[in-house]
Design a protein around this motif. Structure first.
Motif, PDB file in Angstrom:
ATOM      1  N   LEU A  48       0.824  -1.210   0.000  1.00 39.50           N
ATOM      2  CA  LEU A  48       0.000   0.000   0.000  1.00 39.50           C
ATOM      3  C   LEU A  48       0.856   1.258   0.000  1.00 39.50           C
ATOM      4  CD1 LEU A  48      -2.636  -1.066   2.691  1.00 39.50           C
ATOM      5  CD2 LEU A  48      -2.841  -1.242   0.204  1.00 39.50           C
ATOM      6  N   LEU A  49       0.314   2.320  -0.594  1.00 43.55           N
ATOM      7  CA  LEU A  49       0.921   3.646  -0.584  1.00 43.55           C
ATOM      8  C   LEU A  49      -0.035   4.612   0.083  1.00 43.55           C
ATOM      9  CD1 LEU A  49       1.497   2.177  -3.580  1.00 43.55           C
ATOM     10  CD2 LEU A  49       2.964   4.190  -3.834  1.00 43.55           C
ATOM     11  N   VAL A  50       0.500   5.486   0.935  1.00 46.84           N
ATOM     12  CA  VAL A  50      -0.311   6.460   1.652  1.00 46.84           C
ATOM     13  C   VAL A  50       0.113   7.863   1.233  1.00 46.84           C
ATOM     14  CG1 VAL A  50      -1.124   7.259   3.898  1.00 46.84           C
ATOM     15  CG2 VAL A  50      -0.408   4.875   3.616  1.00 46.84           C
ATOM     16  N   PHE A  51      -0.869   8.665   0.857  1.00 46.00           N
ATOM     17  CA  PHE A  51      -0.607  10.023   0.387  1.00 46.00           C
ATOM     18  C   PHE A  51      -1.239  11.064   1.301  1.00 46.00           C
ATOM     19  CE2 PHE A  51      -0.349   7.289  -3.282  1.00 46.00           C
ATOM     20  CZ  PHE A  51       0.682   7.812  -4.042  1.00 46.00           C
ATOM     21  N   ASP A  52      -0.528  12.147   1.485  1.00 50.45           N
ATOM     22  CA  ASP A  52      -1.078  13.358   2.075  1.00 50.45           C
ATOM     23  C   ASP A  52      -1.272  14.315   0.904  1.00 50.45           C
ATOM     24  OD1 ASP A  52      -1.633  15.765   3.241  1.00 50.45           O
ATOM     25  OD2 ASP A  52       0.175  15.864   4.467  1.00 50.45           O
ATOM     26  N   GLU A  53      -2.525  14.400   0.430  1.00 49.31           N
ATOM     27  CA  GLU A  53      -2.836  15.081  -0.820  1.00 49.31           C
ATOM     28  C   GLU A  53      -2.006  14.437  -1.939  1.00 49.31           C
ATOM     29  OE1 GLU A  53      -2.427  19.259  -0.026  1.00 49.31           O
ATOM     30  OE2 GLU A  53      -4.310  19.322   1.089  1.00 49.31           O
ATOM     31  N   ASP A  54      -1.032  15.134  -2.534  1.00 51.65           N
ATOM     32  CA  ASP A  54      -0.257  14.543  -3.631  1.00 51.65           C
ATOM     33  C   ASP A  54       1.096  13.996  -3.190  1.00 51.65           C
ATOM     34  OD1 ASP A  54      -2.225  15.147  -5.510  1.00 51.65           O
ATOM     35  OD2 ASP A  54      -1.424  17.171  -5.829  1.00 51.65           O
ATOM     36  N   SER A  55       1.409  14.115  -1.892  1.00 54.57           N
ATOM     37  CA  SER A  55       2.730  13.709  -1.397  1.00 54.57           C
ATOM     38  C   SER A  55       2.678  12.308  -0.785  1.00 54.57           C
ATOM     39  CB  SER A  55       3.223  14.693  -0.342  1.00 54.57           C
ATOM     40  OG  SER A  55       3.390  15.987  -0.895  1.00 54.57           O
ATOM     41  N   LEU A  56       3.579  11.436  -1.247  1.00 55.64           N
ATOM     42  CA  LEU A  56       3.688  10.100  -0.675  1.00 55.64           C
ATOM     43  C   LEU A  56       4.394  10.206   0.669  1.00 55.64           C
ATOM     44  CD1 LEU A  56       3.342   7.008  -1.031  1.00 55.64           C
ATOM     45  CD2 LEU A  56       5.587   6.997  -2.161  1.00 55.64           C
ATOM     46  N   ILE A  57       3.724   9.761   1.745  1.00 56.85           N
ATOM     47  CA  ILE A  57       4.303   9.883   3.089  1.00 56.85           C
ATOM     48  C   ILE A  57       4.626   8.542   3.725  1.00 56.85           C
ATOM     49  CG2 ILE A  57       3.188  12.107   3.531  1.00 56.85           C
ATOM     50  CD1 ILE A  57       1.207  10.518   5.361  1.00 56.85           C
ATOM     51  N   ALA A  58       4.048   7.455   3.196  1.00 58.05           N
ATOM     52  CA  ALA A  58       4.304   6.148   3.803  1.00 58.05           C
ATOM     53  C   ALA A  58       3.967   5.036   2.813  1.00 58.05           C
ATOM     54  CB  ALA A  58       3.485   5.972   5.079  1.00 58.05           C
ATOM     55  N   VAL A  59       4.629   3.897   2.988  1.00 57.13           N
ATOM     56  CA  VAL A  59       4.282   2.700   2.232  1.00 57.13           C
ATOM     57  C   VAL A  59       4.263   1.524   3.195  1.00 57.13           C
ATOM     58  CG1 VAL A  59       5.280   3.574   0.084  1.00 57.13           C
ATOM     59  CG2 VAL A  59       6.652   2.111   1.582  1.00 57.13           C
ATOM     60  N   LEU A  60       3.506   0.513   2.832  1.00 52.87           N
ATOM     61  CA  LEU A  60       3.440  -0.712   3.621  1.00 52.87           C
ATOM     62  C   LEU A  60       3.750  -1.896   2.708  1.00 52.87           C
ATOM     63  CD1 LEU A  60       2.669  -1.975   6.424  1.00 52.87           C
ATOM     64  CD2 LEU A  60       0.415  -2.422   5.425  1.00 52.87           C
ATOM     65  N   PRO A  61       4.963  -2.457   2.778  1.00 55.07           N
ATOM     66  CA  PRO A  61       5.262  -3.678   2.015  1.00 55.07           C
ATOM     67  C   PRO A  61       4.425  -4.814   2.594  1.00 55.07           C
ATOM     68  CG  PRO A  61       7.270  -2.596   2.819  1.00 55.07           C
ATOM     69  CD  PRO A  61       6.123  -1.992   3.553  1.00 55.07           C
ATOM     70  N   ALA A  62       3.593  -5.441   1.781  1.00 46.46           N
ATOM     71  CA  ALA A  62       2.634  -6.391   2.348  1.00 46.46           C
ATOM     72  C   ALA A  62       2.179  -7.416   1.328  1.00 46.46           C
ATOM     73  CB  ALA A  62       1.425  -5.636   2.902  1.00 46.46           C
ATOM     74  N   ASN A  63       1.639  -8.509   1.857  1.00 45.68           N
ATOM     75  CA  ASN A  63       0.978  -9.512   1.030  1.00 45.68           C
ATOM     76  C   ASN A  63      -0.335  -9.912   1.688  1.00 45.68           C
ATOM     77  OD1 ASN A  63       2.805 -11.185   2.974  1.00 45.68           O
ATOM     78  ND2 ASN A  63       1.340 -12.692   2.174  1.00 45.68           N
ATOM     79  N   ARG A  64      -1.212 -10.498   0.878  1.00 49.55           N
ATOM     80  CA  ARG A  64      -2.536 -10.878   1.372  1.00 49.55           C
ATOM     81  C   ARG A  64      -2.696 -12.394   1.358  1.00 49.55           C
ATOM     82  NH1 ARG A  64      -8.449  -8.785  -0.967  1.00 49.55           N
ATOM     83  NH2 ARG A  64      -9.732 -10.204   0.289  1.00 49.55           N
ATOM     84  N   ASN A  65      -3.322 -12.904   2.406  1.00 49.13           N
ATOM     85  CA  ASN A  65      -3.704 -14.311   2.472  1.00 49.13           C
ATOM     86  C   ASN A  65      -5.150 -14.363   2.982  1.00 49.13           C
ATOM     87  OD1 ASN A  65      -4.050 -17.044   2.860  1.00 49.13           O
ATOM     88  ND2 ASN A  65      -2.071 -17.354   3.845  1.00 49.13           N
ATOM     89  N   GLU A  66      -6.070 -14.551   2.039  1.00 51.15           N
ATOM     90  CA  GLU A  66      -7.504 -14.537   2.325  1.00 51.15           C
ATOM     91  C   GLU A  66      -7.897 -13.208   2.971  1.00 51.15           C
ATOM     92  OE1 GLU A  66      -8.301 -18.167   4.488  1.00 51.15           O
ATOM     93  OE2 GLU A  66      -8.090 -19.381   2.685  1.00 51.15           O
ATOM     94  N   LYS A  67      -8.366 -13.206   4.228  1.00 49.38           N
ATOM     95  CA  LYS A  67      -8.855 -11.969   4.834  1.00 49.38           C
ATOM     96  C   LYS A  67      -7.853 -11.349   5.802  1.00 49.38           C
ATOM     97  CE  LYS A  67     -13.772 -12.963   4.296  1.00 49.38           C
ATOM     98  NZ  LYS A  67     -15.110 -13.019   4.948  1.00 49.38           N
ATOM     99  N   THR A  68      -6.575 -11.702   5.600  1.00 44.66           N
ATOM    100  CA  THR A  68      -5.506 -11.135   6.430  1.00 44.66           C
ATOM    101  C   THR A  68      -4.421 -10.560   5.548  1.00 44.66           C
ATOM    102  OG1 THR A  68      -5.938 -12.772   8.173  1.00 44.66           O
ATOM    103  CG2 THR A  68      -3.832 -11.620   8.251  1.00 44.66           C
ATOM    104  N   VAL A  69      -3.893  -9.401   5.923  1.00 43.05           N
ATOM    105  CA  VAL A  69      -2.757  -8.791   5.233  1.00 43.05           C
ATOM    106  C   VAL A  69      -1.555  -8.842   6.173  1.00 43.05           C
ATOM    107  CG1 VAL A  69      -1.799  -6.578   4.435  1.00 43.05           C
ATOM    108  CG2 VAL A  69      -4.033  -7.348   3.616  1.00 43.05           C
ATOM    109  N   PHE A  70      -0.396  -9.216   5.613  1.00 41.66           N
ATOM    110  CA  PHE A  70       0.838  -9.360   6.382  1.00 41.66           C
ATOM    111  C   PHE A  70       1.889  -8.386   5.855  1.00 41.66           C
ATOM    112  CE2 PHE A  70      -1.356 -13.374   6.399  1.00 41.66           C
ATOM    113  CZ  PHE A  70      -1.145 -13.919   7.662  1.00 41.66           C
ATOM    114  N   SER A  71       2.746  -7.935   6.779  1.00 42.55           N
ATOM    115  CA  SER A  71       3.814  -7.027   6.345  1.00 42.55           C
ATOM    116  C   SER A  71       5.221  -7.605   6.596  1.00 42.55           C
ATOM    117  CB  SER A  71       3.705  -5.705   7.087  1.00 42.55           C
ATOM    118  OG  SER A  71       4.082  -5.892   8.450  1.00 42.55           O
ATOM    119  N   HIS A  72       5.810  -8.409   5.874  1.00 45.76           N
ATOM    120  CA  HIS A  72       5.415  -9.159   4.700  1.00 45.76           C
ATOM    121  C   HIS A  72       5.886 -10.568   4.990  1.00 45.76           C
ATOM    122  CE1 HIS A  72       6.000 -10.843   0.620  1.00 45.76           C
ATOM    123  NE2 HIS A  72       5.400  -9.805   0.060  1.00 45.76           N
ATOM    124  N   GLN A  73       5.143 -11.605   4.663  1.00 39.93           N
ATOM    125  CA  GLN A  73       5.513 -12.964   5.024  1.00 39.93           C
ATOM    126  C   GLN A  73       6.806 -13.439   4.363  1.00 39.93           C
ATOM    127  OE1 GLN A  73       1.472 -14.579   4.144  1.00 39.93           O
ATOM    128  NE2 GLN A  73       1.764 -15.724   6.043  1.00 39.93           N
TER     129      GLN A  73
END
Length: 325
Positions: A48-73
């Protein structure tokens, strides 16, 4: 009023993402897309990428397994990676928006595999506090054996004797760009015989990663009379040298190969780093510690540092709405 948005990573973000990782306050090369994607066939990416208006302020390296997201398996550690300019207030907003985004996407839980503090150049434990505020559950805790290289090196008597045996046996340490000898003659046979497992990285995968990160992934082999007897694979970051793999043949005690190798790495090759990370000695999802392995690491003078694993319900984003007074 600031407007925060979250969206999933897409291939067109490749350069954008990597540029951000390069200037973040709490990132290593493991978060580079080339490293994350060498095993993309095994994981459903949900970064995921998180923006404050047009500025990228954070990212989350992650993967999904069904209804759970992990950072990162597929990584040794994970975290909410933030810009060096971001303050606590923005980090709070980023985590809240991520949890809300996941909740609206039908994801029930987020698992965070903590980035140990000694890997960052700037103190940044705010995520641990925010996970507490979001009523997260601590479900696992591992122990890293870490040597502070700013302190005087004090080996135990056993390690000193091992180093002396290495000198007496005329052992040679060589850095190589070829992992074949170590993987095929030492690492794979050892892991198969002792633990009935294979290395996390195949020979082809570690060779590929070396081609992408030639300065960050390094191989050191030990030779006795021209034959390989031990080795270690180092993942080198700005502040830390980490032994990703450590292995030797059955003559390690007689030859002193692993003691000799790591003494040379600590006292010479990586003496300019802040820390030398021997990694964990945990088994059974953190519930147990391999006492012999832990003792060997501690006898180099290592201290123990914890790595926490958290589970948070995505619906708990509401708990972060009133943190600031």
């Amino acid at each position: 009023m600031k407007k925060y948005t979250v969206r999933k990573y897409q291939p067109s973000d490749y350069t954008f993402w990597n540029d951000f990782i390069g200037q973040a306050k709490n990132a290593t090369f493991l978060f580079h897309r080339d490293f994350m994607e060498y095993h993309k066939d095994r994981f459903e990416d949900f970064s995921l990428l998180v923006f404050d208006e047009d500025s990228l302020i954070a990212v989350l390296p992650a993967n999904r397994n069904e209804k759970t997201v992990f950072s990162h398996q597929g990584l040794t550690y994970g975290s909410l990676v933030t810009s060096g300019k971001v303050k606590f207030k923005e980090t709070l907003a980023a985590l809240k928006e991520i949890l809300m985004f996941l909740n609206q996407a039908g994801i029930q839980k987020l698992h965070i595999k903590e980035l140990p503090f000694f890997y960052t150049g700037k103190l940044s434990d705010e995520l641990k506090y925010l996970l507490f505020a979001a009523n997260s559950k601590l479900y696992r805790r591992d122990l890293f054996a870490v040597l502070d290289l700013s302190q005087e090196l004090k080996l135990s008597k056993n390690r000193e004797e091992g180093v002396k045996r290495g000198v007496k046996n005329n052992l040679e340490v060589q850095e190589t760009h070829d992992f074949t000898e170590f993987w095929n003659e030492i690492l794979i046979p050892n892991l198969s015989q002792k633990h009935k497992v294979s290395p996390v990285h195949s020979l082809e995968e570690i060779t590929f990663l070396k081609s992408k990160f030639p300065e960050d992934i390094r191989q050191f082999n030990v030779y006795h009379q021209g034959k390989i007897v031990a080795g270690t694979t180092i993942f080198e970051t700005d502040y830390v040298a980490h032994s990703q793999y450590i292995s030797s043949n059955s003559d390690k005690n007689e030859l002193g190969s692993l003691d000799f190798l790591h003494y040379k790495l600590i006292s010479e090759v990586f003496a300019g780093k802040k820390y030398f990370d021997f990694g964990i000695s945990n088994e059974n999802q953190g519930k147990n510690v391999n006492s012999g392995l832990s003792y060997w690491k501690e006898s180099f003078g290592c201290g123990m540092v914890t790595q926490d694993f958290y589970e948070v319900e995505t619906s708990n984003y509401t708990l972060l709405e009133n943190v600031l007074l």
